[in-house]
Design an enzyme around this catalytic site. Structure first.
Site, PDB file in Angstrom:
ATOM      1  N   GLN A  66      57.560  33.329  60.727  1.00  0.00           N
ATOM      2  CA  GLN A  66      57.369  32.966  59.615  1.00  0.00           C
ATOM      3  C   GLN A  66      57.832  34.274  58.254  1.00  0.00           C
ATOM      4  O   GLN A  66      58.359  35.116  57.749  1.00  0.00           O
ATOM      5  CB  GLN A  66      56.392  32.076  58.247  1.00  0.00           C
ATOM      6  CG  GLN A  66      56.534  31.887  57.878  1.00  0.00           C
ATOM      7  CD  GLN A  66      55.185  31.403  57.362  1.00  0.00           C
ATOM      8  OE1 GLN A  66      54.081  31.294  58.045  1.00  0.00           O
ATOM      9  NE2 GLN A  66      54.466  30.644  55.776  1.00  0.00           N
TER      10      GLN A  66
ATOM     11  N   THR B  73      60.178  24.658  43.016  1.00  0.00           N
ATOM     12  CA  THR B  73      61.745  26.233  43.153  1.00  0.00           C
ATOM     13  C   THR B  73      62.770  25.467  42.768  1.00  0.00           C
ATOM     14  O   THR B  73      62.811  24.234  42.940  1.00  0.00           O
ATOM     15  CB  THR B  73      61.980  26.451  44.313  1.00  0.00           C
ATOM     16  OG1 THR B  73      62.078  25.646  45.451  1.00  0.00           O
ATOM     17  CG2 THR B  73      60.228  27.004  44.783  1.00  0.00           C
TER      18      THR B  73
ATOM     19  N   GLU C 265      52.655  26.943  44.160  1.00  0.00           N
ATOM     20  CA  GLU C 265      54.133  26.154  44.315  1.00  0.00           C
ATOM     21  C   GLU C 265      54.785  25.613  45.158  1.00  0.00           C
ATOM     22  O   GLU C 265      53.905  25.788  46.120  1.00  0.00           O
ATOM     23  CB  GLU C 265      54.650  27.967  44.521  1.00  0.00           C
ATOM     24  CG  GLU C 265      56.680  27.840  44.357  1.00  0.00           C
ATOM     25  CD  GLU C 265      56.676  28.898  44.258  1.00  0.00           C
ATOM     26  OE1 GLU C 265      55.966  30.122  43.498  1.00  0.00           O
ATOM     27  OE2 GLU C 265      57.443  29.013  45.199  1.00  0.00           O
TER      28      GLU C 265
ATOM     29  N   GLY D 191      67.753  34.986  40.962  1.00  0.00           N
ATOM     30  CA  GLY D 191      67.977  34.447  42.208  1.00  0.00           C
ATOM     31  C   GLY D 191      68.409  35.630  43.141  1.00  0.00           C
ATOM     32  O   GLY D 191      68.813  36.890  42.986  1.00  0.00           O
TER      33      GLY D 191
ATOM     34  N   LYS E 154      62.727  43.043  31.012  1.00  0.00           N
ATOM     35  CA  LYS E 154      62.311  41.397  31.227  1.00  0.00           C
ATOM     36  C   LYS E 154      61.223  41.047  30.665  1.00  0.00           C
ATOM     37  O   LYS E 154      61.477  39.603  29.754  1.00  0.00           O
ATOM     38  CB  LYS E 154      62.257  41.473  32.595  1.00  0.00           C
ATOM     39  CG  LYS E 154      62.475  39.573  32.635  1.00  0.00           C
ATOM     40  CD  LYS E 154      62.098  39.690  34.099  1.00  0.00           C
ATOM     41  CE  LYS E 154      61.584  39.817  35.259  1.00  0.00           C
ATOM     42  NZ  LYS E 154      61.716  39.990  37.020  1.00  0.00           N
TER      43      LYS E 154
ATOM     44  N   HIS F  56      60.304  45.667  44.013  1.00  0.00           N
ATOM     45  CA  HIS F  56      61.729  44.752  44.948  1.00  0.00           C
ATOM     46  C   HIS F  56      62.866  45.255  45.381  1.00  0.00           C
ATOM     47  O   HIS F  56      63.628  46.541  45.276  1.00  0.00           O
ATOM     48  CB  HIS F  56      62.659  43.940  43.376  1.00  0.00           C
ATOM     49  CG  HIS F  56      63.933  43.169  43.736  1.00  0.00           C
ATOM     50  ND1 HIS F  56      65.121  43.366  43.875  1.00  0.00           N
ATOM     51  CD2 HIS F  56      63.643  41.973  43.644  1.00  0.00           C
ATOM     52  CE1 HIS F  56      65.493  42.493  44.491  1.00  0.00           C
ATOM     53  NE2 HIS F  56      64.925  41.124  43.998  1.00  0.00           N
TER      54      HIS F  56
ATOM     55  N   TYR G 293      56.879  42.018  41.145  1.00  0.00           N
ATOM     56  CA  TYR G 293      56.396  42.905  42.349  1.00  0.00           C
ATOM     57  C   TYR G 293      56.050  43.969  43.209  1.00  0.00           C
ATOM     58  O   TYR G 293      56.295  45.567  42.626  1.00  0.00           O
ATOM     59  CB  TYR G 293      58.113  42.354  42.894  1.00  0.00           C
ATOM     60  CG  TYR G 293      59.346  42.401  43.073  1.00  0.00           C
ATOM     61  CD1 TYR G 293      59.718  41.232  43.874  1.00  0.00           C
ATOM     62  CD2 TYR G 293      60.039  41.589  41.947  1.00  0.00           C
ATOM     63  CE1 TYR G 293      60.199  39.892  43.835  1.00  0.00           C
ATOM     64  CE2 TYR G 293      60.453  41.214  41.071  1.00  0.00           C
ATOM     65  CZ  TYR G 293      60.438  39.592  43.131  1.00  0.00           C
ATOM     66  OH  TYR G 293      61.735  38.373  42.127  1.00  0.00           O
TER      67      TYR G 293
HETATM   68  P1  FAD Z   1      65.579  40.134  38.122  1.00  0.00           P
HETATM   69  O1  FAD Z   1      64.516  40.821  37.507  1.00  0.00           O
HETATM   70  O2  FAD Z   1      66.557  40.887  37.617  1.00  0.00           O
HETATM   71  O3  FAD Z   1      65.296  41.876  38.794  1.00  0.00           O
HETATM   72  C1  FAD Z   1      66.344  42.248  40.406  1.00  0.00           C
HETATM   73  C2  FAD Z   1      66.022  43.472  40.643  1.00  0.00           C
HETATM   74  O4  FAD Z   1      67.717  43.465  39.532  1.00  0.00           O
HETATM   75  C3  FAD Z   1      64.969  44.113  40.671  1.00  0.00           C
HETATM   76  O5  FAD Z   1      65.459  45.516  41.259  1.00  0.00           O
HETATM   77  C4  FAD Z   1      65.045  44.923  39.435  1.00  0.00           C
HETATM   78  O6  FAD Z   1      64.218  46.194  39.033  1.00  0.00           O
HETATM   79  C5  FAD Z   1      66.581  45.557  38.592  1.00  0.00           C
HETATM   80  N1  FAD Z   1      66.776  44.656  37.711  1.00  0.00           N
HETATM   81  C6  FAD Z   1      66.152  43.214  36.835  1.00  0.00           C
HETATM   82  N2  FAD Z   1      66.922  44.240  35.232  1.00  0.00           N
HETATM   83  C7  FAD Z   1      67.963  44.852  35.068  1.00  0.00           C
HETATM   84  C8  FAD Z   1      68.621  45.637  34.434  1.00  0.00           C
HETATM   85  N3  FAD Z   1      69.106  44.670  33.923  1.00  0.00           N
HETATM   86  N4  FAD Z   1      69.915  46.040  34.867  1.00  0.00           N
HETATM   87  C9  FAD Z   1      69.826  46.733  36.166  1.00  0.00           C
HETATM   88  N5  FAD Z   1      68.731  46.739  36.976  1.00  0.00           N
HETATM   89  C10 FAD Z   1      67.754  45.408  36.908  1.00  0.00           C
HETATM   90  N6  FAD Z   1      64.784  32.761  43.995  1.00  0.00           N
HETATM   91  C11 FAD Z   1      65.629  31.648  44.048  1.00  0.00           C
HETATM   92  O7  FAD Z   1      66.223  31.399  44.237  1.00  0.00           O
HETATM   93  N7  FAD Z   1      64.596  29.976  43.540  1.00  0.00           N
HETATM   94  C12 FAD Z   1      62.903  30.256  43.263  1.00  0.00           C
HETATM   95  O8  FAD Z   1      62.638  29.243  42.678  1.00  0.00           O
HETATM   96  C13 FAD Z   1      62.591  31.164  43.631  1.00  0.00           C
HETATM   97  N8  FAD Z   1      61.565  31.027  43.115  1.00  0.00           N
HETATM   98  C14 FAD Z   1      60.536  32.743  42.958  1.00  0.00           C
HETATM   99  C15 FAD Z   1      59.240  32.977  42.468  1.00  0.00           C
HETATM  100  C16 FAD Z   1      58.457  34.086  42.631  1.00  0.00           C
HETATM  101  C17 FAD Z   1      57.767  34.012  41.760  1.00  0.00           C
HETATM  102  C18 FAD Z   1      59.681  35.594  42.814  1.00  0.00           C
HETATM  103  C19 FAD Z   1      58.283  36.875  43.035  1.00  0.00           C
HETATM  104  C20 FAD Z   1      60.525  35.042  43.285  1.00  0.00           C
HETATM  105  C21 FAD Z   1      61.466  33.822  43.689  1.00  0.00           C
HETATM  106  N9  FAD Z   1      62.861  33.958  43.704  1.00  0.00           N
HETATM  107  C22 FAD Z   1      62.808  32.246  43.451  1.00  0.00           C
HETATM  108  C23 FAD Z   1      62.633  34.571  44.540  1.00  0.00           C
HETATM  109  C24 FAD Z   1      64.176  35.749  42.996  1.00  0.00           C
HETATM  110  O9  FAD Z   1      65.105  35.389  42.786  1.00  0.00           O
HETATM  111  C25 FAD Z   1      64.898  36.963  43.936  1.00  0.00           C
HETATM  112  O10 FAD Z   1      63.246  37.792  43.883  1.00  0.00           O
HETATM  113  C26 FAD Z   1      65.504  38.152  43.927  1.00  0.00           C
HETATM  114  O11 FAD Z   1      65.761  38.342  44.317  1.00  0.00           O
HETATM  115  C27 FAD Z   1      64.564  38.614  41.999  1.00  0.00           C
HETATM  116  O12 FAD Z   1      64.869  38.032  41.370  1.00  0.00           O
HETATM  117  P2  FAD Z   1      64.633  38.228  39.085  1.00  0.00           P
HETATM  118  O13 FAD Z   1      64.010  37.386  38.424  1.00  0.00           O
HETATM  119  O14 FAD Z   1      62.453  39.412  40.209  1.00  0.00           O
HETATM  120  O15 FAD Z   1      65.222  38.951  38.956  1.00  0.00           O
END
Ligand code: FAD
Length: 291
Positions: free
Chosen positions: A211, A47, A16, A108, A164, A148, A144
């Protein structure tokens, strides 16, 4: 070879990178990418910051370099929290025009003081939207092992992850973790929950105490005693800290690959020399494990 086909040849090795902040860093990023290319990754992901609609161009530029100049399979990150449906479609079309159809669909993180303005509250909504409107895309998602930080508990987080995946996620990549036993426990529960897609383990070589402390604060990831001891002992010695951080990551990777992990996703922090050392220390282990 498509990402889905690649995933059948486990273990995958992916990297990445993030787009450089300054235009002047373009030459550096090209050197970085060329060095990473020499590590023969199955794909490189790029990213895109959640609130950074202005940074889309930078992500597109790097994705284009990786895919079309270096010929490495590319995954573009697409966070939905601050993007409208139309903005997502435009971005996907721009990606398609450079032959990138692998996307990591993310919610995000909310930017402090900036209310989300997008059409997607959670990643599963973005996944469904992409699946419906751009079915040619291969969709990756985040997961996670340490739960999360927004989730009340692991069961809730796992139920959301299952939703998801059921929405059309083809492949998962974990948040970084320092304790492999947390990953194995998560992996087993995900499989019991009926999540059958490949799950790559996200590994970050941590070579700098500040970090790690910053990441641990943002993500809530626990730092195990073994690693905390290393941090306390070597944080004042740059070289020793770097060597110890690399050795810790190598140890994690060898254990994961030996246990039959689907893949390793290395958070390179755009530091090819560190990725290279890890690659050199683990290459034979990967080669011996590839089907
Ligand atoms: P979600 O899958 O939406 O989950 C977030 C939280 O909401 C979790 O607690 C989950 O249990 C809960 N949840 C999920 N779906 C629902 C629902 N339908 N109703 C209620 N609750 C729900 N961030 C960036 O901004 N840019 C990047 O390029 C980036 N790259 C990443 C790459 C990786 C491999 C990882 C692991 C993370 C990355 N992130 C990035 C960070 C990520 O955006 C954050 O961790 C963010 O807080 C959660 O994103 P997610 O897509 O997992 O969210």
């Amino acid at each position: 070879m498509s990402l889905t086909e690649l995933a059948n040849r486990k273990p995958l090795f992916s990297l990445e990178v993030f787009p450089p902040r300054k235009e002047s860093s373009n030459k550096t990023i090209l050197n970085t990418l060329q060095e990473l290319q020499s590590l023969e990754p199955d794909f490189i992901s790029v990213t895109l910051g959640a609130g950074g609609s202005g940074r889309r161009d930078a992500t597109l530029k790097i994705a284009n370099l990786v895919k079309n100049q270096l010929g490495v399979e590319t995954v573009a990150h697409v966070p939905g929290l601050y993007q409208s449906k139309q903005q997502v479609l435009d971005l996907l079309d721009q990606l398609k025009s450079i032959s990138v159809t692998n996307v990591l669909a993310l919610r995000g993180d909310q930017i402090p003081g900036k209310q989300p303005t997008g059409d997607f509250n959670h990643a599963n909504e973005l996944v469904s939207f992409i699946k419906q409107n751009r079915p040619e895309c291969t969709i990756l998602g985040a997961c996670y092992p340490d739960c999360h930080q927004d989730s009340p508990d692991f069961i809730d987080d796992l139920a959301n992850l299952k939703r998801k995946v059921d929405s059309g996620t083809d492949h998962l990549i974990t948040q970084l973790f320092f304790d492999n036993s947390e990953f194995y426990s998560f992996y087993e529960k995900a499989r019991i929950a009926g999540i059958t897609v490949p799950i790559e383990a996200g590994i970050m070589p941590c070579t700098n105490k500040k970090q790690i402390e910053r990441i641990a604060t943002i993500t809530g990831i626990p730092v195990p005693k073994k690693f905390a001891t290393i941090l306390d002992r070597y944080s004042d010695n740059k070289e020793a800290m770097r060597d110890a951080g690399i050795a810790f990551a190598v140890d994690q990777i060898i254990d994961l690959v030996s246990q039959g992990v689907d893949g390793i996703h290395l958070y390179t922090m755009n530091q090819p020399e560190i990725a290279k050392r890890i690659y050199n220390e683990t290459r034979s282990v990967f080669k011996a494990a590839v089907k």
